[in-house]
Design an enzyme around this catalytic site. Sequence first.
Site, PDB file in Angstrom:
ATOM      1  CB  SER A   1      41.070  38.853  36.676  1.00 34.59           C
ATOM      2  OG  SER A   1      40.951  37.760  37.729  1.00 34.59           O
TER       3      SER A   1
ATOM      4  CE1 TYR B   1      41.066  42.402  40.563  1.00 41.44           C
ATOM      5  CE2 TYR B   1      40.708  40.090  40.571  1.00 41.44           C
ATOM      6  CZ  TYR B   1      41.604  41.363  39.933  1.00 41.44           C
ATOM      7  OH  TYR B   1      42.568  41.107  39.119  1.00 41.44           O
TER       8      TYR B   1
END
Length: 362
Positions: free
Chosen positions: A150, A175
Site C-alpha cells: 500500500s 495498517y
Amino acid sequence: MSEKIELENKTVLLTGAAGFIGTNLALELLKSYQAIHIIGIDNLNDYYDVSIKDWRLAEIEKCAKEHPESSWTFIKGSIADKALIDKIFEEYKPDIVVNLAAQAGVRYSITNPDVYIESNLIGFYNLLEACRHSYDNGAKGVEHLVYASSSSVYGSNKKVPYSTDDRVDNPVSLYAATKKSNELMAHAYSKLYNIPSTGLRFFTVYGPAGRPDMAYFGFTNKLLKGETIQIFNYGNCKRDFTYVDDIVEGVKRVIQVPPEKKNGEDGLPVPPYKVYNIGNNQPENLLDFVDIFQQELIRAKVLPEDYDFEAHKELVPMQPGDVPITYADTSALEADFGFKPSTSLRDGLRKFAEWYKVFYQV
C-alpha cells in the site's frame, strides 16, 4: 526479469476474491485467457456492506459461465486459517498466488487492531509457508507470489513523488506497519526459499462497486441523505487516484513476469524479489476531485440538478493516521512492463456514478 509465464492452463489462487480489486482481476483473467483456473478465497467479513461482495461474486459466476473452458472455484474462509490454506495448496497446487486479502483501511486499524494482525500478518505468513512447502520433494511449486502492499507504507515521507527507493521506516498507522511487514516477510522468504515474489503498493483505487469506506463512496451516501461531507486538511490533500481497470491491467502484467531466480557471487540465491508502485502518477487536489465528482453525480441523476453542494461541505482539520499527499513514482513499472494508467478522473468517476445509480436504484 525472467521468462514470461503463459497463463493458459495455469491455476491461480486469488485471495480476497470478493474484494474490489480481487473481483475485477478475476473477471479480467477469465475474459483474457483460455483455460485458466481460478481458486478464489474470501472470508466475506462485514467490515463493509456484504451485499456488495455478494454482487461482485455473482458477476464472477456469470463471467465464468460465459467462459466454460476456464474454471472458477470459490471458497469461503480466512487466510488466517492455516489448515484451510494448506488444504487448498495440497488440493489445487496453485501455479500463481495473488494475495489481495487484507483488512483494509487506515482509520479502522486505530480502533480494531486485532483483525489487522490476524489477516495481514498471520494470514500472509500462512501463504508464505504454503508457497515454501509447494517446492517440497522436488515439486515445481509456486511460480510467482504477487501481493498487495500500500501507498500508506510511505507514512509521513516529505519527498514526493514516492519512490520504491525511499526508506519507509515511519508508518503512521498499524495498517501501514502491517503492509511494510508483508514486504519484509516476503523478502526473507524470497531469500531463504527462492520464492519469486512481487509486492504492489496500490495508490487510492476507485471505481464501480468499490469499497464503501473510501471517501468518494461515503460522500455519495452522505450527500444523498442530505448530510454534510467533511473534507479533511481543509481540502489541502492530494491523492493519486487510480481507476480500478488500470490497477487490474498492471497486476495482470506483473503476474506474468516473476523476478528472475539467480545466484550471487557467493553461490547463494539473490532474492527474486521486487516491489513496485502502482498509481496514476498525477495527484489530484481533493477539492478539484469533489468538484468533478459532484458534476458526475448530477449527470448520472444520483443527485438532483439543483443540489446545493456548498451547504453540505465542511472543511475540517487532518485526522489521525492520514497523510496530506500520496503521489506515486511509477517509472519502474513503466520501464519493466511498459505500463502506465490512462483513465482520467472524470471518466472513472462517471463510471462509478452510473454504477451507483443502478446498484442502489436511486
